[in-house]
Design an enzyme around this catalytic site. Structure first.
Site, PDB file in Angstrom:
ATOM      1  N   LYS A 211       0.840  -1.208   0.000  1.00  0.00           N
ATOM      2  CA  LYS A 211       0.000   0.000   0.000  1.00  0.00           C
ATOM      3  C   LYS A 211       0.874   1.257   0.000  1.00  0.00           C
ATOM      4  O   LYS A 211       0.633   2.204  -0.748  1.00  0.00           O
ATOM      5  CB  LYS A 211      -0.938  -0.007   1.222  1.00  0.00           C
ATOM      6  CG  LYS A 211      -2.066  -1.020   1.091  1.00  0.00           C
ATOM      7  CD  LYS A 211      -2.838  -1.225   2.397  1.00  0.00           C
ATOM      8  CE  LYS A 211      -3.863  -2.362   2.212  1.00  0.00           C
ATOM      9  NZ  LYS A 211      -4.584  -2.684   3.447  1.00  0.00           N
TER      10      LYS A 211
ATOM     11  N   GLN B 155      -4.297  -1.027   9.679  1.00  0.00           N
ATOM     12  CA  GLN B 155      -4.250  -2.369   9.101  1.00  0.00           C
ATOM     13  C   GLN B 155      -4.826  -3.388  10.092  1.00  0.00           C
ATOM     14  O   GLN B 155      -4.413  -3.441  11.240  1.00  0.00           O
ATOM     15  CB  GLN B 155      -2.793  -2.730   8.735  1.00  0.00           C
ATOM     16  CG  GLN B 155      -2.637  -4.063   8.045  1.00  0.00           C
ATOM     17  CD  GLN B 155      -3.312  -4.121   6.670  1.00  0.00           C
ATOM     18  OE1 GLN B 155      -3.226  -3.182   5.883  1.00  0.00           O
ATOM     19  NE2 GLN B 155      -3.997  -5.221   6.387  1.00  0.00           N
TER      20      GLN B 155
ATOM     21  N   ASP C  81     -10.884   3.316   4.444  1.00  0.00           N
ATOM     22  CA  ASP C  81     -11.279   1.910   4.357  1.00  0.00           C
ATOM     23  C   ASP C  81     -12.812   1.785   4.320  1.00  0.00           C
ATOM     24  O   ASP C  81     -13.334   0.714   4.016  1.00  0.00           O
ATOM     25  CB  ASP C  81     -10.734   1.132   5.569  1.00  0.00           C
ATOM     26  CG  ASP C  81      -9.581   0.215   5.195  1.00  0.00           C
ATOM     27  OD1 ASP C  81      -9.460  -0.121   4.002  1.00  0.00           O
ATOM     28  OD2 ASP C  81      -8.818  -0.176   6.096  1.00  0.00           O
TER      29      ASP C  81
END
Ligand code: NAD
Length: 300
Positions: free
Chosen positions: A57, A101, A124
């Site tokens: 990422k 994460q 997200d």
């Protein structure tokens, strides 16, 4: 279309196209606010798949000319310290997106952490505000993996109106948001899960079958309708005698070699949904940066 020659959906190519399409919008943002969009990524602990995801990422964020702010915290980090960091990043006007994460170490409550992220920086799309907006058809930041699946489907099939989509898996990060996205595209949606009886009776009715389970090669050819479009979200690491313990092989939730003989279209693992997830994260960061700073961009 011959059933013996399924079309392999190239997630890498589509992902690269999506990333390229962001560049003019990134330039517009730089022109208007004097800096590129900035994504803060928080990794807690040493989970090795998470380390790989975070590295990918960050690399992609930098490659496209955006700013990456990295926070690597020890697995002993207290929930309160993580919450304090999120509060700080929420306040920081130079940060547009915040990604924590998952999974987090067991002593940290994931739900509290996700809810602490400001909805406008929640790239997200897991925050309750963004989940509620998705369910009620309002403009929002959409979870990256489901959005990636939708873009692959639109690219492959065009209009999804009236198609029957069956999703295997009902998680908050894949199955449920994907169902909302597909309903908004006028597909008829069924979700099956670990407690569903006679799953294959349902999956064989699917024009579109999406597997988001986390069980290696669960979906066999007798689960699918001939010519169906198969999207494999699963990422499973299996140890093979050939490669040994240190080099696990990546396989999806679909038995690719066998199902490919019967499917119309199918995504590979790796190279299908995975790259789309990352490019959708970049897309969401650009969208968040534009909305927060009142910049008009092409991507919506
Ligand atoms: P999860 O564990 O939260 O949910 C799994 C779902 O599968 C559950 O709803 C459960 O009911 C269902 N399930 C379990 N066993 C089943 C069975 N035998 N039959 C039918 N349904 C069953 O998982 P998740 O976070 O949604 O992830 C699913 C998979 O997708 C994992 O392999 C994960 O690594 C992968 N994933 C990939 C990406 C990507 O970018 N490609 C992103 C997120 C998740």
């Amino acid at each position: 279309m011959s059933l013996k020659e399924p079309k392999i959906i190239d997630g890498k190519a589509l992902s690269n196209e999506l990333v390229q399409s962001l560049i003019p919008d990134i330039k517009t943002i730089i022109d208007e606010i004097g800096r590129p969009p900035a994504l803060a990524v928080i990794l807690v602990g040493e989970d090795s798949p998470s380390q790989i995801y975070v590295r990918n990422k960050i690399n992609k964020t930098l490659e496209v000319g955006m700013i990456s702010v990295e926070h690597r915290l020890s697995s002993e980090t207290k929930e309160k310290s993580l919450l304090n960091l999120i509060v700080e990043l929420n306040k920081n006007s130079e940060v547009d997106g915040i990604l924590v994460q998952l999974p987090l170490p067991k002593h940290i409550n994931e739900h509290s952490i996700i809810q602490a992220i400001s909805p406008e920086k929640d790239v997200d799309g897991f925050n309750i505000i963004n989940a509620g907006k998705l369910a009620t058809g309002q403009s929002n930041l959409v979870p990256c993996t489901p959005l990636g699946c939708l873009l692959l489907l639109r690219h492959t099939l065009g209009d999804l109106t009236g198609l029957h989509a069956v999703i295997i898996g009902r998680s908050n990060i894949v199955g449920k948001p994907l169902a909302q996205l597909l309903l908004a595209e006028n597909a008829s949606v069924t979700i099956v899960h670990s407690k569903t009886k006679n799953i294959s009776q349902i999956t064989t009715q699917a024009d579109i079958l999406i597997a988001a389970v986390g069980q290696a090669e669960l979906v066999k050819p007798d689960w699918i309708k001939p010519g169906a479009c198969i999207i494999d979200v699963g990422i499973n690491r299996i140890i093979t005698a050939e490669k040994g313990k240190d080099k696990p092989q990546l396989v999806g939730d679909v038995n690719f070699s066998e199902v490919a003989q019967k499917a119309g279209f199918i995504t590979p693992v790796p190279g299908g949904v995975g790259p789309m997830t990352i490019s959708c994260l970049l897309r969401n960061t650009v969208v968040a940066a534009a909305r927060r700073n009142g910049v008009e961009i092409k991507i919506k």
